[in-house]
Design a protein around this motif. Structure first.
Motif, short mmCIF file in Angstrom:
data_model
loop_
_atom_site.label_atom_id
_atom_site.label_comp_id
_atom_site.label_asym_id
_atom_site.label_seq_id
_atom_site.Cartn_x
_atom_site.Cartn_y
_atom_site.Cartn_z
N LEU A 96 4.19 1.90 6.66
CA LEU A 96 5.57 1.36 6.72
C LEU A 96 5.92 0.97 8.15
CD1 LEU A 96 7.54 3.80 4.39
CD2 LEU A 96 7.17 1.36 4.02
N ALA A 97 5.50 1.79 9.11
CA ALA A 97 5.77 1.47 10.52
C ALA A 97 5.07 0.18 10.91
CB ALA A 97 5.31 2.62 11.41
N GLY A 98 3.85 -0.02 10.42
CA GLY A 98 3.12 -1.24 10.73
C GLY A 98 3.79 -2.48 10.21
N ALA A 99 4.61 -2.33 9.15
CA ALA A 99 5.28 -3.48 8.56
C ALA A 99 6.28 -4.13 9.51
CB ALA A 99 6.00 -3.06 7.27
N ALA A 100 6.63 -3.44 10.58
CA ALA A 100 7.57 -4.02 11.55
C ALA A 100 7.03 -5.31 12.16
CB ALA A 100 7.86 -3.00 12.66
N GLY A 101 5.72 -5.50 12.12
CA GLY A 101 5.13 -6.72 12.68
C GLY A 101 5.57 -7.98 11.98
N ALA A 102 6.12 -7.87 10.77
CA ALA A 102 6.53 -9.05 10.03
C ALA A 102 7.69 -9.78 10.68
CB ALA A 102 6.91 -8.66 8.60
N VAL A 103 8.39 -9.16 11.63
CA VAL A 103 9.54 -9.81 12.26
C VAL A 103 9.12 -11.02 13.09
CG1 VAL A 103 10.82 -7.64 12.35
CG2 VAL A 103 9.45 -8.34 14.32
N THR A 155 1.08 10.83 1.87
CA THR A 155 2.45 10.41 2.20
C THR A 155 2.56 10.03 3.67
OG1 THR A 155 3.35 11.88 0.50
CG2 THR A 155 4.87 11.12 2.21
N GLY A 156 1.93 10.80 4.55
CA GLY A 156 1.96 10.47 5.97
C GLY A 156 1.31 9.14 6.27
N ILE A 157 0.20 8.85 5.59
CA ILE A 157 -0.47 7.56 5.78
C ILE A 157 0.41 6.43 5.27
CG2 ILE A 157 -2.47 6.19 5.06
CD1 ILE A 157 -4.06 8.83 5.00
N ALA A 158 1.14 6.67 4.17
CA ALA A 158 2.06 5.66 3.65
C ALA A 158 3.17 5.35 4.65
CB ALA A 158 2.66 6.13 2.32
N VAL A 159 3.69 6.40 5.30
CA VAL A 159 4.73 6.20 6.31
C VAL A 159 4.18 5.43 7.51
CG1 VAL A 159 6.26 7.38 7.94
CG2 VAL A 159 6.01 8.25 5.61
N PHE A 160 2.94 5.72 7.88
CA PHE A 160 2.29 4.98 8.96
C PHE A 160 2.23 3.49 8.61
CE2 PHE A 160 -1.40 2.99 10.90
CZ PHE A 160 -1.31 3.38 12.23
N ARG A 207 0.82 -1.21 0.00
CA ARG A 207 0.00 0.00 0.00
C ARG A 207 0.85 1.27 0.00
NH1 ARG A 207 -2.27 -3.78 3.37
NH2 ARG A 207 -4.34 -4.52 2.82
N PRO A 208 1.82 1.41 0.94
CA PRO A 208 2.63 2.63 0.90
C PRO A 208 3.49 2.73 -0.35
CG PRO A 208 3.47 1.09 2.55
CD PRO A 208 2.14 0.58 2.13
N ALA A 209 4.00 1.60 -0.84
CA ALA A 209 4.83 1.63 -2.05
C ALA A 209 4.02 2.11 -3.25
CB ALA A 209 5.41 0.24 -2.32
N VAL A 247 1.79 1.78 17.56
CA VAL A 247 2.02 0.58 18.38
C VAL A 247 0.87 -0.41 18.18
CG1 VAL A 247 2.22 -0.30 20.73
CG2 VAL A 247 3.39 1.83 20.08
N ALA A 248 -0.35 0.10 18.06
CA ALA A 248 -1.50 -0.77 17.83
C ALA A 248 -1.37 -1.49 16.49
CB ALA A 248 -2.79 0.05 17.87
N ALA A 249 -0.94 -0.77 15.46
CA ALA A 249 -0.78 -1.38 14.13
C ALA A 249 0.28 -2.48 14.15
CB ALA A 249 -0.42 -0.31 13.12
#
Length: 390
Positions: A244-251, A237-242, A140-142, A305-307
């Motif tokens: 991106l932050a949510g993608a950290a859950g993939a770890v 753009t701000g929503i796209a960055v948000f 989505r952000p990409a 953090v919720a995302a």
């Protein structure tokens, strides 16, 4: 090999979910009305569902490397056609074929499981799932960023080249894998219902992940609407960055896979469901915060953090589920993965559809409440299932 499979899964899935943030741009540019814009995403997902049930089972019938590379080759052509489509009808046909060929993702997962040692199967599947979920979360952000600065056609064109390059790489590195018990395609498709009836693990894990994906769909379908309002007032753009932050859950994917290898499937599943409930509660607090109660940066941090927490729970449950079903019948891995994904896909679609209704009827509180209901149902399922050791 695991890295190649993970990267491949992440690249392929970009084409499946990228149309969601682009629908509002693509529709008007091709002459689609407001009520028809949703077809851009719907047609793609219908193609994916068709590929899951009709194409992925072929991994149990024909040589896998050839099937994967030919499917991806067709996908690259479909993406190129979408990039230059002069009309809505041609674009929608290309979108359907993009969805069908994106089912190659579910051909890679059973192939990775088949070449992995049993003792490391959970870790290997988890690593591949990391790539897949990163692709979903980054799509989505990409797509938004490329479309904003170069136009939506460039996104599809770039992705066509990436999938074409990926096809060449996989043709060179993926080992041959031939099914040990050849049968006819008709019997293969006919066996899907029998597998669903006979494999309780498949039914249990598909139901669990379907509920988790329901919560996932509810949140990610409406969160952009909330972030565009006060006190956040984020632009595209701000929503796209948000996101991106949510993608950290993939770890969490490889961690969950290792937990399954160590016999911790049930407690890890319960923890994943608790994470989803916690994420919904935190999202509700962050989204409801008034400026005089919680500063906007703190509220936005709570939403981030919720995302991440939501993605941790959903991805953890899915990784444990994929590990479990890939420990079942080796000769039916393709069909099992296709069924698993197709069934939980229903939950994702239900969550996305309920999200809009919840937003209209009760705003952000309603969205989080529906997500919490999905999470609660998943938790009840895991707590009452005493046979979830696999």
């Amino acid at each position: 090999m695991t890295l190649v499979f993970a990267v491949a899964s992440g690249v392929i899935v970009l084409s499946l979910y990228a149309s969601q943030p682009l629908a509002g741009i693509i529709g008007p540019s091709l002459g689609l009305g407001v009520s028809e814009t949703g077809l851009v995403t719907t047609i793609t997902l219908l193609g994916y569902a068709g590929g899951l049930f009709l194409l992925v089972p072929l991994t149990d019938l024909v040589e896998n490397r050839a099937l994967i590379t030919r499917t991806l080759g067709a996908g690259a052509i479909a993406l190129a056609c979408a990039a230059v489509a002069p009309s809505a009808s041609l674009f929608l046909v290309a979108s359907f074929l993009i969805g069908v060929t994106a089912s190659a993702i579910q051909m890679l997962v059973p192939t990775a499981a088949a070449i992995a040692p049993i003792s490391e199967r959970g870790r290997i599947v988890g690593n591949v799932m990391s790539g897949l979920m990163l692709g979903i979360l980054l799509s989505r952000p990409a797509a938004s960023l490329v479309a904003e600065y170069a136009g939506w056609r460039w996104f599809y064109g770039i992705l066509a080249w990436l999938v074409a390059l990926l096809t060449i790489v996989l043709a060179r590195v993926v080992p041959e894998r031939r099914p040990s018990q050849p049968t006819s395609y008709r019997r293969l498709i006919g066996s899907l219902l029998a597998l669903l009836k006979s494999e309780s693990v498949l039914r249990r894990r598909a139901a669990s992940q379907g509920l988790c994906m329901g919560a996932f769909g509810v949140f990610w379908t409406s969160v952009a609407l909330r972030l565009a309002e006060a006190p956040f007032d984020l632009n595209q753009t701000g929503i796209a960055v948000f996101a991106l932050a949510g993608a950290a859950g993939a770890v969490i994917a490889p961690v969950a896979g290792r937990a399954g290898d160590r016999g911790l499937t049930r407690p890890a599943t319960i923890l994943a469901h608790l994470a989803i409930l916690g994420a919904m509660a935190l999202a509700a607090c962050g989204g409801l915060a008034a400026p005089d109660i919680m500063p906007a940066p703190l509220a936005l941090g709570a939403m981030v953090v919720a995302a991440v927490t939501l993605d941790l729970g959903v991805i953890g449950d899915q990784t444990l589920g994929r590990r479990a079903i890939n420990m079942l019948q080796p000769d039916a891995r393709g069909r099992l993965n296709g069924l698993f994904t197709g069934l939980f896909f229903i939950g994702a679609a239900l969550g996305s559809s309920l999200s809009g209704l919840a937003w209209i009827q009760a705003g952000w509180v309603g969205v989080c409440a529906v997500g919490a209901l999905f999470g609660t149902a998943a938790l009840v399922l895991s707590l009452t299932d005493r046979n979830a050791s696999t």
